[in-house]
Design a protein around this motif. Structure first.
Motif, PDB file in Angstrom:
ATOM      1  N   UNK A 223       0.848  -1.201   0.000  1.00  0.00           N
ATOM      2  CA  UNK A 223       0.000   0.000   0.000  1.00  0.00           C
ATOM      3  C   UNK A 223       0.882   1.249   0.000  1.00  0.00           C
ATOM      4  N   UNK A 224       0.998   1.933  -1.112  1.00  0.00           N
ATOM      5  CA  UNK A 224       1.842   3.135  -1.185  1.00  0.00           C
ATOM      6  C   UNK A 224       1.379   4.197  -0.187  1.00  0.00           C
ATOM      7  N   UNK A 225       2.348   4.858   0.430  1.00  0.00           N
ATOM      8  CA  UNK A 225       2.036   5.941   1.361  1.00  0.00           C
ATOM      9  C   UNK A 225       1.544   5.497   2.714  1.00  0.00           C
ATOM     10  N   UNK A 226       1.572   4.189   2.984  1.00  0.00           N
ATOM     11  CA  UNK A 226       1.111   3.689   4.278  1.00  0.00           C
ATOM     12  C   UNK A 226       2.172   3.917   5.353  1.00  0.00           C
ATOM     13  N   UNK A 227       1.773   3.637   6.589  1.00  0.00           N
ATOM     14  CA  UNK A 227       2.705   3.730   7.715  1.00  0.00           C
ATOM     15  C   UNK A 227       2.445   2.566   8.656  1.00  0.00           C
ATOM     16  N   UNK A 228       3.536   1.972   9.196  1.00  0.00           N
ATOM     17  CA  UNK A 228       3.439   0.886  10.167  1.00  0.00           C
ATOM     18  C   UNK A 228       3.915   1.387  11.524  1.00  0.00           C
ATOM     19  N   UNK A 229       3.074   1.226  12.535  1.00  0.00           N
ATOM     20  CA  UNK A 229       3.456   1.554  13.915  1.00  0.00           C
ATOM     21  C   UNK A 229       3.415   0.267  14.730  1.00  0.00           C
ATOM     22  N   UNK A 230       4.542  -0.097  15.305  1.00  0.00           N
ATOM     23  CA  UNK A 230       4.633  -1.265  16.182  1.00  0.00           C
ATOM     24  C   UNK A 230       4.719  -0.744  17.612  1.00  0.00           C
ATOM     25  N   UNK A 231       3.559  -0.549  18.216  1.00  0.00           N
ATOM     26  CA  UNK A 231       3.504   0.125  19.516  1.00  0.00           C
ATOM     27  C   UNK A 231       4.239  -0.623  20.626  1.00  0.00           C
ATOM     28  N   UNK A 232       4.088  -1.954  20.772  1.00  0.00           N
ATOM     29  CA  UNK A 232       4.792  -2.629  21.865  1.00  0.00           C
ATOM     30  C   UNK A 232       6.307  -2.488  21.788  1.00  0.00           C
ATOM     31  N   UNK A 233       6.868  -2.714  20.599  1.00  0.00           N
ATOM     32  CA  UNK A 233       8.326  -2.639  20.467  1.00  0.00           C
ATOM     33  C   UNK A 233       8.847  -1.228  20.671  1.00  0.00           C
ATOM     34  N   UNK A 234       8.082  -0.232  20.206  1.00  0.00           N
ATOM     35  CA  UNK A 234       8.511   1.161  20.341  1.00  0.00           C
ATOM     36  C   UNK A 234       8.182   1.733  21.720  1.00  0.00           C
ATOM     37  N   UNK A 235       7.392   0.988  22.495  1.00  0.00           N
ATOM     38  CA  UNK A 235       7.035   1.456  23.837  1.00  0.00           C
ATOM     39  C   UNK A 235       5.957   2.514  23.842  1.00  0.00           C
ATOM     40  N   UNK A 236       5.110   2.550  22.809  1.00  0.00           N
ATOM     41  CA  UNK A 236       4.059   3.559  22.718  1.00  0.00           C
ATOM     42  C   UNK A 236       2.807   3.112  23.472  1.00  0.00           C
ATOM     43  N   UNK A 237       2.246   4.019  24.240  1.00  0.00           N
ATOM     44  CA  UNK A 237       0.968   3.773  24.906  1.00  0.00           C
ATOM     45  C   UNK A 237      -0.162   4.162  23.961  1.00  0.00           C
ATOM     46  N   UNK A 238      -1.390   3.828  24.338  1.00  0.00           N
ATOM     47  CA  UNK A 238      -2.539   4.197  23.521  1.00  0.00           C
ATOM     48  C   UNK A 238      -2.644   5.711  23.408  1.00  0.00           C
ATOM     49  N   UNK A 239      -2.362   6.404  24.501  1.00  0.00           N
ATOM     50  CA  UNK A 239      -2.433   7.868  24.494  1.00  0.00           C
ATOM     51  C   UNK A 239      -1.422   8.474  23.523  1.00  0.00           C
ATOM     52  N   UNK A 240      -0.300   7.798  23.330  1.00  0.00           N
ATOM     53  CA  UNK A 240       0.709   8.285  22.386  1.00  0.00           C
ATOM     54  C   UNK A 240       0.357   7.918  20.947  1.00  0.00           C
ATOM     55  N   UNK A 241      -0.300   6.784  20.775  1.00  0.00           N
ATOM     56  CA  UNK A 241      -0.635   6.325  19.425  1.00  0.00           C
ATOM     57  C   UNK A 241      -1.752   7.152  18.803  1.00  0.00           C
ATOM     58  N   UNK A 242      -2.744   7.542  19.603  1.00  0.00           N
ATOM     59  CA  UNK A 242      -3.919   8.232  19.051  1.00  0.00           C
ATOM     60  C   UNK A 242      -3.567   9.459  18.204  1.00  0.00           C
ATOM     61  N   UNK A 243      -2.732  10.374  18.680  1.00  0.00           N
ATOM     62  CA  UNK A 243      -2.397  11.524  17.821  1.00  0.00           C
ATOM     63  C   UNK A 243      -1.601  11.132  16.579  1.00  0.00           C
ATOM     64  N   UNK A 244      -0.869  10.008  16.637  1.00  0.00           N
ATOM     65  CA  UNK A 244      -0.119   9.548  15.468  1.00  0.00           C
ATOM     66  C   UNK A 244      -1.054   9.097  14.350  1.00  0.00           C
ATOM     67  N   UNK A 245      -2.281   8.731  14.720  1.00  0.00           N
ATOM     68  CA  UNK A 245      -3.238   8.223  13.737  1.00  0.00           C
ATOM     69  C   UNK A 245      -4.000   9.338  13.021  1.00  0.00           C
ATOM     70  N   UNK A 246      -3.740  10.564  13.392  1.00  0.00           N
ATOM     71  CA  UNK A 246      -4.469  11.677  12.776  1.00  0.00           C
ATOM     72  C   UNK A 246      -4.199  11.742  11.277  1.00  0.00           C
ATOM     73  N   UNK A 247      -5.258  11.955  10.501  1.00  0.00           N
ATOM     74  CA  UNK A 247      -5.131  12.099   9.058  1.00  0.00           C
ATOM     75  C   UNK A 247      -5.244  10.800   8.286  1.00  0.00           C
ATOM     76  N   UNK A 248      -5.294   9.665   8.975  1.00  0.00           N
ATOM     77  CA  UNK A 248      -5.407   8.384   8.281  1.00  0.00           C
ATOM     78  C   UNK A 248      -6.880   8.034   8.069  1.00  0.00           C
TER      79      UNK A 248
END
Length: 472
Positions: free
Chosen positions: A45-70
């Motif tokens: 999928x061109x232009x996609x993004x992969x976020x691996x929250x457990x490995x990166x140590x991201x909480x749900x509160x940190x992930x939510x703003x990262x999802x903006x615009x998708x």
């Protein structure tokens, strides 16, 4: 093309494994696998993004703003993590009401309707080999025209589109390494028995073996070993060398890389010319000649599922390996200097107090360098799950509780002659009897003395190991 986010959702602290992990649970030593099952469709999928929250140590509160615009979010889920993954989906939908949310993974492949109806936040689930299913969703095709999809129609009725056949030409899949380079940090991924940093990917899907407990072949991959060409595999390894010169080891995460011995030898010979150090999963029946070819061309370690030291139990779970062959295989690996990480499972059908001790003795006799001891996990969709329900070894209302609220694997199966508490407690006994031997302690100390880096790793892992069992 919809702007697409591929998300390995945040999970409990100490979650072990990316989307390709066999055990979605907190382990004795903290480790992380690559989210390859998400990276593969992300590469389509061109232009996609992969976020691996457990490995990166991201909480749900940190992930939510990262999802903006998708516009579209694809979440990988599993039976143990499903309840929390649904909460993540609901949080995304609440924050971004127009976002379409789909789930993928073995859990939804075996229970698509149940998974879809778990929450109105879930718009669809993609079953089976979901790579091109997800790609077609991202292209904006009508759901009804996409094979392998389960969704709600305009009236709210659940619709299952036709089954999507497996991918026969695996070379049509793009390299996941491109996604790793774009979105991940290789230093975030570490496993005790692999060199750090490492990179892993699949050279094929499916497994010819019929092990009754194994999740992926019975739910997503199937029992045919469909493979990429040797040329395709080696080109991706070359890309890893170019993108990640710091990587110390490449791991082939196929269920059983050695299922096709001539191909394994061909790939090995090509890798030997690159000077790469590599490891893979293997069955305990590989011929000496094949082992030698692989060893001579950069093979360092084999991850081997021995499971049990009792032949009757191996037969019960259709392992397809004889103990005498497994013993010879272990001797061959020792002779060739191939490191082995052996995995064992306690609580499989036929287990008794005596067979547990028999397996511990077997492990000490064949003496792999390191071991992993797991509890029999009756994942929905496996023959073991069906067998456990039918025989009363597992109560259906308890079938979703494969891990506790802290993510620690629970002993789900209980037999009239051997209850789940005894099986659970035997894991710690297994580890102690295997590792707290003078010869094994000397072996580990020698390894640490030779390498300051290994000393640091083993000390950290030792602390984690002891802390895990205290908390367990």
């Amino acid at each position: 093309m919809m702007k697409t986010l591929f998300l390995h959702p945040p999970s409990y602290e100490g979650f072990d494994g990316g989307a390709g992990s066999r055990y979605q649970a907190k382990r004795e030593v903290r480790s992380f696998w690559y989210p390859t099952w998400l990276a593969q469709p992300a590469a389509l999928v061109p232009g996609s993004k992969l976020i691996d929250a457990p490995a990166a140590g991201f909480s749900l509160e940190e992930v939510l703003p990262m999802a903006q615009g998708y516009e579209l979010a694809i979440l990988h889920t599993s039976s143990p993590s499903f309840a929390y993954d649904v909460q993540v989906a609901e949080a995304l939908k609440k924050t971004y009401p127009d976002m379409k949310i789909g789930l993928v993974g073995a859990k939804v492949a075996v229970a698509p309707e149940e998974s879809l109806t778990a929450s109105p936040a879930i718009d669809f689930v993609a079953r089976e080999d979901f790579d091109f299913t997800v790609k077609e969703v991202a292209e904006g095709r009508p759901y009804a025209e996409i094979d392998g999809l389960t969704f709600r129609d305009e009236k709210g009725a659940v619709v299952h589109t036709p089954h999507r056949p497996p991918i026969e030409d695996m070379d049509q899949l793009p390299f996941v390494t491109e996604v790793y380079k774009r979105d991940l940090r290789v230093e975030d991924y570490f496993i005790g028995y692999l060199k750090h940093p490492y990179v892993s990917f699949y050279t094929g899907r499916g497994c010819k073996s019929r092990c009754t407990f194994c999740l992926w072949p019975q739910t997503v991959g199937g029992h045919r070993y469909l493979v990429r060409s040797a040329e395709h595999v080696v080109e991706e390894v070359k890309l890893i060398q170019r993108y990640f010169p710091q990587v110390a080891e490449v791991f082939f995460d196929d269920d059983t890389f050695t299922d096709n011995a001539p191909r394994a030898e061909e790939i090995a010979r090509r890798l030997g010319k690159l000077g790469v150090t590599w490891s893979c999963n293997a069955k305990a029946n590989v011929r000496y000649e094949t082992l030698k070819v692989m060893r001579d061309n950069g093979l360092r370690l084999l991850l081997v599922g021995y499971e049990s030291g009792n032949q009757k139990i191996l037969n019960n779970v259709k392992k397809g390996v004889r103990l005498d062959i497994a013993r010879q295989f272990a001797k061959d690996c020792h002779k060739l200097g191939i490191t082995v990480h052996g995995t064992f499972i306690l609580g499989l059908p036929g287990e008794t107090r005596e067979t547990i001790e028999e397996t511990i003795r077997f492990a000490k006799d064949i003496n792999p360098h390191t071991i992993q001891v797991s509890l029999a996990a009756p994942y929905p969709g496996t023959f073991l799950y069906k067998q456990a329900i039918e025989n009363g070894w597992l109560q259906e209302e308890n079938s979703k509780h494969l891990v506790n609220d802290r993510g620690v694997q629970m002993s789900a199966l209980s037999y009239p002659h051997l209850n789940h508490t005894e099986i659970y407690d035997s894991v710690e006994s297994f580890y102690k009897q295997f590792y707290f031997r003078s010869g094994k302690v000397a072996e580990m100390l020698g390894e640490m003395v030779k390498s300051p880096q290994m000393m640091g790793r083993r000390l950290r892992e030792g602390v984690e190991f002891l802390r895990f069992f205290r908390q367990r």
